[in-house]
Motif scaffolding. Structure first.
Motif, PDB file in Angstrom:
ATOM      1  N   ALA A 114       6.434  -0.522  29.536  1.00  0.00           N
ATOM      2  CA  ALA A 114       6.551   0.621  28.631  1.00  0.00           C
ATOM      3  C   ALA A 114       7.963   0.732  28.066  1.00  0.00           C
ATOM      4  N   ILE A 115       8.969   0.544  28.910  1.00  0.00           N
ATOM      5  CA  ILE A 115      10.349   0.633  28.437  1.00  0.00           C
ATOM      6  C   ILE A 115      10.649  -0.520  27.486  1.00  0.00           C
ATOM      7  N   SER A 116      10.190  -1.729  27.831  1.00  0.00           N
ATOM      8  CA  SER A 116      10.414  -2.883  26.954  1.00  0.00           C
ATOM      9  C   SER A 116       9.772  -2.670  25.591  1.00  0.00           C
ATOM     10  N   SER A 117       8.566  -2.150  25.579  1.00  0.00           N
ATOM     11  CA  SER A 117       7.883  -1.904  24.306  1.00  0.00           C
ATOM     12  C   SER A 117       8.634  -0.865  23.481  1.00  0.00           C
ATOM     13  N   ALA A 118       9.125   0.166  24.149  1.00  0.00           N
ATOM     14  CA  ALA A 118       9.888   1.189  23.436  1.00  0.00           C
ATOM     15  C   ALA A 118      11.164   0.600  22.840  1.00  0.00           C
ATOM     16  N   LEU A 119      11.839  -0.267  23.594  1.00  0.00           N
ATOM     17  CA  LEU A 119      13.064  -0.884  23.089  1.00  0.00           C
ATOM     18  C   LEU A 119      12.765  -1.826  21.923  1.00  0.00           C
ATOM     19  N   ALA A 120      11.673  -2.573  21.996  1.00  0.00           N
ATOM     20  CA  ALA A 120      11.303  -3.463  20.893  1.00  0.00           C
ATOM     21  C   ALA A 120      11.024  -2.658  19.628  1.00  0.00           C
ATOM     22  N   ARG A 121      10.264  -1.572  19.782  1.00  0.00           N
ATOM     23  CA  ARG A 121      10.011  -0.710  18.619  1.00  0.00           C
ATOM     24  C   ARG A 121      11.308  -0.074  18.129  1.00  0.00           C
ATOM     25  N   GLY A 122      12.179   0.272  19.076  1.00  0.00           N
ATOM     26  CA  GLY A 122      13.447   0.891  18.709  1.00  0.00           C
ATOM     27  C   GLY A 122      14.334  -0.039  17.903  1.00  0.00           C
TER      28      GLY A 122
END
Length: 416
Positions: A156-164
């Motif tokens: 979840a954190i990785s996905s948020a960072l990628a979107r970020g």
């Protein structure tokens, strides 16, 4: 996780992120009983202790101290074209992930070359700069780029960072995001979030359980074994002595000498060396236990040196320089001494930096490196995607050919 919201922000100065919070994401602390809490360097021959260190997965280049030295020394700063835009993910107000990121106005100091992309986009009427660079400044060494704290939902954190990163690209009006020298799994993860995949090649040495440098030589065919022995003899034939400096042994006088080497050689190679003198003093203050200076002395004077950074299982070779030039001294200081140090400290890998097929004959084998690239413009993205497919095929084929041509014995009685 479902009941909490991940928030993202871009921070324009590494000093705005507490060191303990950054390092909890970049290099989670090992167990309290780990040898790493006593000293980064294990003693020679202490293979078991080195295994304890290796379990922590320490990478010096993603530490807060390294980025702080690069930025506070004005080596990586807006004036030099490296404007910090570090992406921070928080969960319930707590930092759970960071991405080292810079807004760049050029493509220097990256070692993954995209100048052709910039020129093509410019000819088509586009503006390639600024762009976002997710990397360790001036450092072609593989390591984590999505830095995430233990004990959280990594996906979840990785996905948020990628979107970020994609959102930050839009917010800064950058043309693209480049995540370079990432771990392979990270690059592939970003691929699932719209990032193009790129491969390249370096040369790394791998420790196959050698106890001594002679053990390593014994794994080579006769021609390369004799060649290395000759190069090592001739490198020090002019009365040169080699010294390892770590920790408190690295004085400001030693840094002065090394900086002179760095400036002399860097000016010839790049025109303008990237790192300032202050950078070396700062890493000397904050992470000297993670540094190995291999220094050469003749007639009581330092004449050449190489700087290495020490990870839990990897020795990272970085910059080299000299004010006197002797046959094979570069190979001795940069490659053979690094192998010797790694064997004595039980390290598994020596990464010798970017490029250099000449390293193959010295026991450094081809290793694929990975990067991921988000290109905002659909037309440019399609053109680059087509190019990268052909480039990946080429890199893979060259790697296979070079590995086959390596210096190691093919059979037990191979003396070719």
């Amino acid at each position: 996780m479902a009941s909490s919201e991940i928030t993202l922000e871009a921070v324009a100065d590494i000093g705005g992120i507490p060191a303990a919070e950054w390092d909890a994401c970049a290099n989670p602390k090992p167990d309290a009983d780990s040898i790493h809490n006593l000293d980064t360097l294990a003693s020679p021959g202490s293979g078991g202790d080195c295994q304890a260190i290796a379990s922590s997965g320490y990478n010096p280049f993603v530490s807060h101290a390294f980025f702080a030295a690069a930025e506070a020394s004005n080596s990586a700063c807006p004036r030099t074209g490296w404007g910090p835009r570090h992406l921070v993910a928080k969960l319930d107000g707590r930092i759970v992930g960071v991405v080292p990121c810079y807004l760049k106005s050029h493509s220097q100091g990256e070692y993954v070359f995209d100048r052709g992309w910039a020129e093509a986009y410019h000819r088509a009427g586009g503006s390639y700069y600024p762009k976002l660079q997710v990397s360790v400044p001036f450092t072609p060494a593989t390591g984590p780029r999505l830095l995430i704290r233990d004990g959280v939902d990594r996906e979840a954190i990785s996905s948020a960072l990628a979107r970020g990163l994609r959102a930050l690209c839009n917010a800064t009006e950058a043309s693209s995001v480049h995540v370079t020298f990432a771990r392979e799994d990270e690059a592939k993860f970003l691929g699932a979030h719209g990032f193009l995949q790129r491969t390249d090649q370096q040369f790394h040495w791998h420790n196959e359980g050698y106890k001594t440098f002679d053990d390593f030589l014994g794994s080579l065919n006769s021609r390369h074994r004799k060649g290395i022995k000759r190069e090592r003899r001739e490198a020090v034939a002019a009365g040169i002595t080699i010294h390892w400096l770590t920790g408190a042994d690295i004085t400001e006088d030693a840094w002065d000498a090394f900086f002179e080497f760095y400036m002399e050689t860097g000016s010839r190679k790049w025109g303008r060396p990237y790192l300032t003198r202050k950078f070396f003093s700062l890493i000397g203050e904050s992470m000297s236990r993670d540094v190995l200076l291999v220094m050469a002395k003749r007639n009581g004077r330092w004449i050449a040196g190489a700087i290495n950074f020490i990870g839990s299982d990897t020795l990272f070779g970085r910059n080299w320089g000299a004010v006197e030039h002797h046959p094979f001294l570069h190979f001795e200081v940069c490659y053979y001494q690094a192998i010797d140090f790694a064997i004595q400290r039980g390290l598994k890998v020596v990464e010798a930096g970017a490029q250099g097929e000449h390293k193959l004959a010295r026991g450094y084998l081809p290793q694929t490196t990975h990067s991921a690239h988000y290109i905002a413009d659909p037309g440019l993205r399609k053109a680059i995607a087509d190019y990268l497919k052909r480039e990946r095929d080429y890199v893979a084929e060259v790697g296979r050919e070079l590995a086959e041509a390596g210096p190691f014995r093919k059979t037990v009685d191979d003396d070719a």
